[in-house]
Design a protein around this motif. Sequence first.
Motif, mmCIF file in Angstrom:
data_model
loop_
_atom_site.group_PDB
_atom_site.id
_atom_site.type_symbol
_atom_site.label_atom_id
_atom_site.label_comp_id
_atom_site.label_asym_id
_atom_site.label_seq_id
_atom_site.Cartn_x
_atom_site.Cartn_y
_atom_site.Cartn_z
ATOM 1 N N GLN A 73 0.848 -1.189 0.000
ATOM 2 C CA GLN A 73 0.000 0.000 0.000
ATOM 3 C C GLN A 73 0.887 1.244 0.000
ATOM 4 O O GLN A 73 1.821 1.347 0.788
ATOM 5 N N ARG A 74 0.589 2.179 -0.874
ATOM 6 C CA ARG A 74 1.321 3.460 -0.945
ATOM 7 C C ARG A 74 0.523 4.399 -1.826
ATOM 8 O O ARG A 74 -0.552 4.058 -2.318
ATOM 9 N N GLN A 75 1.029 5.609 -2.024
ATOM 10 C CA GLN A 75 0.313 6.585 -2.830
ATOM 11 C C GLN A 75 0.245 6.136 -4.291
ATOM 12 O O GLN A 75 1.050 5.319 -4.740
ATOM 13 N N ALA A 76 -0.712 6.671 -5.024
ATOM 14 C CA ALA A 76 -0.815 6.390 -6.452
ATOM 15 C C ALA A 76 0.246 7.179 -7.211
ATOM 16 O O ALA A 76 0.614 8.287 -6.806
ATOM 17 N N TRP A 77 0.715 6.614 -8.305
ATOM 18 C CA TRP A 77 1.674 7.306 -9.159
ATOM 19 C C TRP A 77 1.104 7.477 -10.563
ATOM 20 O O TRP A 77 0.288 6.662 -11.013
ATOM 21 N N PRO A 78 1.505 8.539 -11.262
ATOM 22 C CA PRO A 78 0.931 8.823 -12.582
ATOM 23 C C PRO A 78 1.463 7.876 -13.659
ATOM 24 O O PRO A 78 2.600 8.008 -14.116
ATOM 25 N N ALA A 79 0.636 6.931 -14.033
ATOM 26 C CA ALA A 79 0.994 5.965 -15.073
ATOM 27 C C ALA A 79 -0.256 5.656 -15.875
ATOM 28 O O ALA A 79 -1.344 5.526 -15.311
ATOM 29 N N LEU A 80 -0.125 5.560 -17.191
ATOM 30 C CA LEU A 80 -1.290 5.257 -18.004
ATOM 31 C C LEU A 80 -0.899 4.466 -19.237
ATOM 32 O O LEU A 80 0.207 4.609 -19.774
ATOM 33 N N ALA A 81 -1.824 3.602 -19.653
ATOM 34 C CA ALA A 81 -1.680 2.851 -20.901
ATOM 35 C C ALA A 81 -2.410 3.609 -21.998
ATOM 36 O O ALA A 81 -3.570 3.994 -21.823
ATOM 37 N N LEU A 82 -1.747 3.812 -23.108
ATOM 38 C CA LEU A 82 -2.338 4.520 -24.242
ATOM 39 C C LEU A 82 -3.144 3.571 -25.127
ATOM 40 O O LEU A 82 -3.454 3.902 -26.270
ATOM 41 N N THR A 83 -3.514 2.440 -24.579
ATOM 42 C CA THR A 83 -4.139 1.360 -25.350
ATOM 43 C C THR A 83 -5.589 1.102 -24.964
ATOM 44 O O THR A 83 -6.212 0.199 -25.529
ATOM 45 N N VAL A 84 -6.153 1.872 -24.026
ATOM 46 C CA VAL A 84 -7.407 1.450 -23.398
ATOM 47 C C VAL A 84 -8.625 2.321 -23.703
ATOM 48 O O VAL A 84 -9.747 1.910 -23.443
ATOM 49 N N ASN A 85 -8.426 3.522 -24.235
ATOM 50 C CA ASN A 85 -9.543 4.417 -24.505
ATOM 51 C C ASN A 85 -10.058 4.150 -25.915
ATOM 52 O O ASN A 85 -9.527 4.661 -26.897
ATOM 53 N N THR A 86 -11.110 3.345 -26.023
ATOM 54 C CA THR A 86 -11.564 2.916 -27.348
ATOM 55 C C THR A 86 -12.079 4.073 -28.193
ATOM 56 O O THR A 86 -11.909 4.067 -29.420
#
Length: 201
Positions: A73-86
């Motif tokens: 458990q820890r803070q969220a970090w900014p990470a995103l997949a560019l593959t998921v927004n249809t």
Amino acid sequence: MSKAIEKSIVKRCMESSASSAKLAELAPLIAAAGNKATAAIAAGRKVMFCGNGGSAADSQHLAAELAGKFRRQRQAWPALALTVNTSTLTAVGNDFGYREVFARQIAGLGNKGDILIAISTSGSSDNVLQAARLARRMGIFVIGFTSMTGGKLARLSDIAIKVPARRTELVQELHIIVGHIICGMVEDSLAPPSGQRVRRR
């Protein structure tokens, strides 16, 4: 179950094990990639992932390890997949062509100092290459995950992790191992177990 099937399974497991053992030879490169991702997140930058097919699934998987949690458990970090927004993928694919589906998102979301982890088992996926080219022009650090042949992606990457396999399924298995190692490095550095000091930068 027939002996032939059992033998085939054992052979496949041994192939996977042998490829994983060879991955240790890339430890310096993997460590460099992990350190770069750690420094970027510590500086408030984001990590973006892209790839096609199984590599799209790996992108989503690894982004979730950073944005959610890996081991603790820890803070969220900014990470995103560019593959998921249809909606974005289909709109950009329709209006600009499939080769632009990742680059167009990087143009809108990326900033200098961010990280792009570009995943291609062949090293020649056109949309991944286009994303890497634009990322480099924008000052985004590119980490390429590809096969031992490297392809064009290796030449476009600031760090190219060419895993020791050629067959797609083995390459994909090794990519997930590398991704998990990097996520573990980030977490151990920025959110160590209770009682350990957080590494300052």
